[in-house]
Design an enzyme around this catalytic site. Sequence first.
Site, PDB file in Angstrom:
ATOM      1  N   LYS A 108      48.670  12.852 -29.152  1.00  0.00           N
ATOM      2  CA  LYS A 108      49.688  11.875 -28.763  1.00  0.00           C
ATOM      3  C   LYS A 108      50.455  11.529 -30.047  1.00  0.00           C
ATOM      4  O   LYS A 108      50.055  11.911 -31.137  1.00  0.00           O
ATOM      5  CB  LYS A 108      49.026  10.615 -28.205  1.00  0.00           C
ATOM      6  CG  LYS A 108      48.256  10.858 -26.899  1.00  0.00           C
ATOM      7  CD  LYS A 108      47.524   9.592 -26.451  1.00  0.00           C
ATOM      8  CE  LYS A 108      46.796   9.815 -25.133  1.00  0.00           C
ATOM      9  NZ  LYS A 108      45.974   8.655 -24.727  1.00  0.00           N
ATOM     10  N   GLU A 140      54.517   5.406 -34.327  1.00  0.00           N
ATOM     11  CA  GLU A 140      55.035   4.095 -33.978  1.00  0.00           C
ATOM     12  C   GLU A 140      53.999   3.099 -33.493  1.00  0.00           C
ATOM     13  O   GLU A 140      54.170   1.891 -33.632  1.00  0.00           O
ATOM     14  CB  GLU A 140      56.159   4.258 -32.937  1.00  0.00           C
ATOM     15  CG  GLU A 140      57.376   4.885 -33.597  1.00  0.00           C
ATOM     16  CD  GLU A 140      58.375   5.491 -32.628  1.00  0.00           C
ATOM     17  OE1 GLU A 140      59.342   4.792 -32.325  1.00  0.00           O
ATOM     18  OE2 GLU A 140      58.199   6.640 -32.207  1.00  0.00           O
TER      19      GLU A 140
END
Lengths: 332, 725
Positions: free
Chosen positions: B677, B681
């Site tokens: 993934k 952020e």
Amino acid sequence: MRAVRYERAADASAAVAALAGSPHGRYLAGGTNLVDLMKLGVETPDLLVDITRLPHDSIETVEDGALRIGAAVRNSDLAADPVVRARWPVLSQSLLAGASGQLRNAATVGGNLLQRTRCLYFQDVGKPCNKREPGSGCPAREGVHRDLAVLGASPACIATNPSDMAVALAALDAQIHVHGPTGRRTVPLDELYRLPGGHPERDTVLEPGDLITHVELPALPEAVNSAYRKARDRASYSFALASAAAALEVREGTVHRVRLAFGAVAAKPWRAYTAEQRLTAGPATAESFARAVDAELAAAVPLRDNGYKVPLVRNLAVRVLTDLAERSREPR
Amino acid sequence: MSGATSAGASGPTSGPTPGGASGAPALGAPLQRLEGREKVTGAARYAAEYFPPRCVHAWPVPATEAKGRISALHVDRALAEPGVLAVLTHDNAPRLAETEDRTLAVLQSPRVLHRGQHIALVVAETLEAAREGAAAVRAEYTVEPHDVELRADHPGLYVPDEDNGGFDGARSIGDFDTAWASAPVTVDAVYRIPALHNHPMEPHAATAVWDGGRLTVHDSNQGTTAVQRTLAELFGIEAEQVTVIAEHVGGGFGSKGTPRPHVVLAAMAAREVGRPVKLSLPRAQMAAVVGHRAATEQRVRLGARPDGRLTALAHEVVTYRSTLRAFVEQAATATLSMYAVPHARTVHRVVHLDVPSPSWMRAPGECSGMFALESAMDELAAACGVDPVALRVRNEPDTDPDTGRPFSSRHLVECLHEGARRFGWGGRDPRPGVRREGRLLVGTGVAASIYPVFVMPCRAQAVAEPSGRYRVRVNATDIGTGARTVLTQIAARALRVPPERVSVELGCSDLPPASVAGGSSGTASWGWAAELACRTLLRRFEEHEGPLPGDGLTVSVDTSEEVEATGKEHARHAFGAQFAEVTVDVDTGETAVRRLLGVFAAGRVINSRTAHSQFIGAMTMGLSMALMEGSTMDPAFGDHAERDLASYHIAACADVRDIQAHWLEEEDRHLNPMGAKGIGEIGIVGTAAAIANAVHHATGVRVRTLPIHPDKVLSALEEAARRGG
Ligand SMILES: Cc1cc2nc3c(=O)[nH]c(=O)nc-3n(C[C@H](O)[C@H](O)[C@H](O)COP(=O)(O)OP(=O)(O)OC[C@H]3O[C@@H](n4cnc5c(N)ncnc54)[C@H](O)[C@@H]3O)c2cc1C
Ligand code: SF4
């Protein structure tokens, strides 16, 4: 393009002579403030006289135990000086509370004293500002002024003096040695800076061409027990929201000698004479410190967003004095 | 500092076993940044550090009014400056083709739509002459009144159909109003975040060269394919006639995610003066033209049973966009995927203001929204007398409440437990304002993190050279994240060779086109293409007989089909939990973060060193947002007052004391061949809430408006003391 002449002076007389007759000339020391302002178009000198090679780069103890600090001494060196740390610790602490390591390595004593305000309008040539362009107005009063003055301001300007070092020097009764076109003189630090009144464009009482050569610290027995506290938005590399410098001598629970100055609340380091007077010969307790500081701050005129400075500087001052009082009780 | 812990795995691994006898290091190995040495020695070159022969300099002139029309532009004095070659204005600048992003329509019209918008460009032989010329340009304006202040009662507010990222402006599950009206426990609070600026270390810069009809630009951006296409479109040429290079980029944080005006100006000027042009935006101009995170005012209402189980949730966001660009911060978008709640609604209301255009900033949407939601969850924990970790665990959903789909993997609860264990959360006294160390109050707080999985189709090439070396070509951009290094690892693993035998080519639009370094999608998207190219090459290689031809073997791939085929059945997000311990000085209101600890579940981590940097970097940025960052809209002038790094405060080293990032080994076979993934952020999501919650725990004071500056805390403490007697 506007040409900027650059000259390097070997001694004070040569520097003063080089700048004489150039009303738009500037002395160049570490350049950490001047060069930034030149890039922003705030300062537009036609002549730079480099004074970093002047022989005023030493720290010497002179007769009566006073200390003579050359104006070209770097902030880092002054902060690290063993004599300063032992006898005027507030000065070392104030320097170390300012800017960053890199800036302090470049910045000089003279430049630190004469750095300009950090008012955001002053730094933006696209906006009015009485200090930069007399008569153009002061947008800070209604605008962004969280960092600006609560004491000694005028309708024309609410700027603050940004220097940390100057707050300590104000508390320590420093004398500024000036070599000017008309000769030499000494100005007490407390009289160096002007309150804005109707002429915010003049930060200090110095005349064009005046060169600071030395700063002299008189021997003060109470300065051994002195300290600086600064509140700020981040732990390093930011200017003060407010600060307090103090020196204190307590004898048998009573204030024998005290010196107190506030930073970031006025166009000059604010020597708290009213508070000092009330404190002297009074009890060295937190309550008494608070009352005296409140009396000093009675003159404060907070604006929409800077009212916090009043309780902040009060808490800082009381805290510094209380810590110093405790320390003076401990056997040294 | 970092480490990995096994999570309750959710299915078998995909793809070949990492590592093995091939000499390729296991995915997750802490390979050093390949260009690290170049960077620390100054050898790495950035966009403004190319010096083509006869290169000249450009300096933009910003508008000094917020709204109106330029009635006259006086450029004579600028042109008279020695060394000034040209002054481009809306009067003489070449016409550009229309684009969707109107911030790129530079010098096309006398309209001024925000202060700081570029109204002229001075081109000169030297930087100094250009700057001097720019200072000599005088503009006269027909000024119109401007409207720059965000207010929750602004009559211009409306619900947009779509927010940034194509998310719905409003969404709803069940019947919030009814559930809210009957909720036994309620929290109703408004949280505010000021405008925030990305301020990457390297300013936006470009060096542009035209050679006949061909344009070559060294530009600081997060994706050269997009910049290439946009420039071609604007200048009416073919994409093949444009090469955009971004070999090294000194950070972007989203502000370089789309082409920015500086590169258009540089290319335009270079064509006009017939010489290479270099333009590096001065920091003071950046705040107005490269984007920012729009300020938000967020009302969160939580209804719950006395045990803390949520029954109703509303998250209503008020924000603004500029009149130039349709960018709406999607602050409430993640909310519906966080907790099991039958009745919920999210709404964004936006108003057009005469302000600089907001744009992407690290975790746009999630970062803002989760400050509000996770602060409100802390308030609910206090209202119910439930431990904040337990409250979140209690509200863990089985499937994604937003879409009704199963999660491809979700280990929020494991992150919370692992974080609590490492942090020493157990036995925490929930009472606020009772822990004192001298003049300091001490408190701890927790918040959850979420960030969606994005993946974009990309192309890539892999080349087997006769020398035994491999080249992988994919137009990724390494904005300092370590993409070059990570792609090398992925390729080496797929090729089953040591990384030393692989060179990855990236950062140039002549390479096979790839997506932007944004949305934490880079490693998944580029890595997928690189992996596919390498696997395909390996197959070709095995089939190949005899020596390789002189130019080696080359394969080209496109992941469009594979990418399109995934992600339809699952809700895919990374999760995390962050814990903070703060001290608050009772005299000054100064908050310091003593410890910050994050545990993340973000699929497979491909390089533990660069991943760790991403996590702690983002957490630092979250700390910075919590305590010090903020841009002040100046209503009189219509711009943000802070325009340098002395006044726009970002955390200094002294502010970051003990920071730790950990992650769980998470297996998820519904992602991509690497099982990764995004990680760029998520680290900034929730951090500010964890810190704000810790400040409340320390002081008993709830600061709902960021940043948590000393003056706010001090005033609140004084107020509380007054009320307390
Ligand atoms: C980001 C940043 C953060 C900072 N933070 C702080 C802080 O927290 N606290 C703080 O106190 N300061 C701070 N500073 C300011 C710093 O202390 C000053 O810039 C520095 O002290 C100036 O010294 P200089 O030698 O570089 O002066 P210069 O920039 O060379 O000169 C400044 C001015 O003084 C004049 N001048 C210099 N020497 C003499 C002399 N001998 N006689 C007459 N005129 C002279 C020059 O002509 C010029 O007008 C910060 C600066 C920056 C850039
Ligand atoms: S406060 Fe002083 S320096 Fe600031 S804008 Fe007003 S006049 Fe200028």
